[in-house]
Design a protein around this motif. Structure first.
Motif, PDB file in Angstrom:
ATOM      1  N   LYS A 134       0.832  -1.210   0.000  1.00  0.00           N
ATOM      2  CA  LYS A 134       0.000   0.000   0.000  1.00  0.00           C
ATOM      3  C   LYS A 134       0.866   1.260   0.000  1.00  0.00           C
ATOM      4  O   LYS A 134       0.587   2.233  -0.702  1.00  0.00           O
ATOM      5  CB  LYS A 134      -0.929  -0.009   1.218  1.00  0.00           C
ATOM      6  N   GLU A 135       1.934   1.254   0.801  1.00  0.00           N
ATOM      7  CA  GLU A 135       2.826   2.414   0.866  1.00  0.00           C
ATOM      8  C   GLU A 135       3.545   2.626  -0.465  1.00  0.00           C
ATOM      9  O   GLU A 135       3.642   3.755  -0.962  1.00  0.00           O
ATOM     10  CB  GLU A 135       3.844   2.226   1.991  1.00  0.00           C
ATOM     11  N   ARG A 137       2.572   1.558  -3.423  1.00  0.00           N
ATOM     12  CA  ARG A 137       1.590   1.944  -4.434  1.00  0.00           C
ATOM     13  C   ARG A 137       1.260   3.431  -4.324  1.00  0.00           C
ATOM     14  O   ARG A 137       1.184   4.140  -5.338  1.00  0.00           O
ATOM     15  CB  ARG A 137       0.320   1.106  -4.260  1.00  0.00           C
ATOM     16  N   HIS A 138       1.054   3.909  -3.086  1.00  0.00           N
ATOM     17  CA  HIS A 138       0.751   5.324  -2.876  1.00  0.00           C
ATOM     18  C   HIS A 138       1.909   6.198  -3.362  1.00  0.00           C
ATOM     19  O   HIS A 138       1.695   7.230  -4.033  1.00  0.00           O
ATOM     20  CB  HIS A 138       0.481   5.582  -1.394  1.00  0.00           C
ATOM     21  N   SER A 142       1.514   8.734  -6.597  1.00  0.00           N
ATOM     22  CA  SER A 142       1.687  10.173  -6.365  1.00  0.00           C
ATOM     23  C   SER A 142       2.775  10.750  -7.254  1.00  0.00           C
ATOM     24  O   SER A 142       2.668  11.903  -7.719  1.00  0.00           O
ATOM     25  CB  SER A 142       2.020  10.429  -4.889  1.00  0.00           C
TER      26      SER A 142
END
Length: 209
Positions: A134-135, A137-138, A142
């Motif tokens: 998740k980190e 991917r974020h 971004s």
């Protein structure tokens, strides 16, 4: 010599009988446990054999034909065993969309590959899982947005490249072909167009050293 032959034959018979007994016990135990699992707790599917699972029922060379046949029989969510490994298959656009959209916490992780996990220690966007994924991917999204990902300009480049890909597919006139290279070229061209502002033809020669 004759007595030795008789002893060996008796030993082989006993060994064979013992092996068959063990296999039957494994089969009955696994069948009973699978039946209890299928009692509304797990998706349906063909009954697997011990150790082999459903490998004898699947055409591994044409798995893309075998799985749709199971989909017709068991529904859009079913279970198959590739050897001892259980795999839950989601079939159909609506089912996959619902699983990934509404139940992403359950279906968000991917099956870890031992050699990949040892190589990257669970890091990176491609093979990471859980909070790490998740980190990453974020962070990736971004930064990609700065190059226009998700905006009209990137949509136009994707549509343009899809037309080139369609033309390549049309050249095969319905015959079977390996899609690996064309799809890889299409994705690479989209990234190249967004980042560098240019694309390459699919039949471009490989640059020399």
């Amino acid at each position: 010599m004759g007595m030795l032959d008789i002893s060996l034959q008796s030993f082989n018979s006993v060994s064979l009988l013992g092996a068959l007994t063990v296999l039957l016990l494994i089969y009955f135990i696994s069948s009973s446990s699978l039946d209890s699992h299928y009692n509304g707790k797990e998706p349906p599917g063909p009954t697997p054999l011990p150790v082999l699972g459903n490998l004898l029922q699947l055409d591994m060379k044409r798995i893309f034909i075998t799985l749709p046949e199971l989909f017709k029989k068991y529904g859009s969510v079913f279970t198959v065993y590739f050897g001892p490994k259980k795999v839950v298959v989601l079939a159909g656009y609506k089912t996959v969309k619902e699983a990934l959209g509404n139940y992403d916490d359950v279906f968000g992780d991917r099956d870890p590959l031992l050699f990949v996990d040892e190589a990257n220690q669970g890091h990176g966007v491609t093979w990471s899982n859980g909070d790490s994924w998740k980190e990453m991917r974020h962070f990736a999204l971004s930064n990609l947005r700065q190059f226009g990902i998700g905006k009209k300009a990137s949509e136009d480049k994707i549509i343009e490249e899809s037309h080139h890909l369609i033309e390549v597919i049309k050249k095969f006139k319905g015959a079977a072909f390996d899609t690996t290279e064309p799809l890889t070229y299409a994705v690479s061209n989209i990234i190249s167009s967004i980042v560098f502002g240019s694309r390459f033809e699919y039949d471009d020669p490989v640059p020399g050293p």
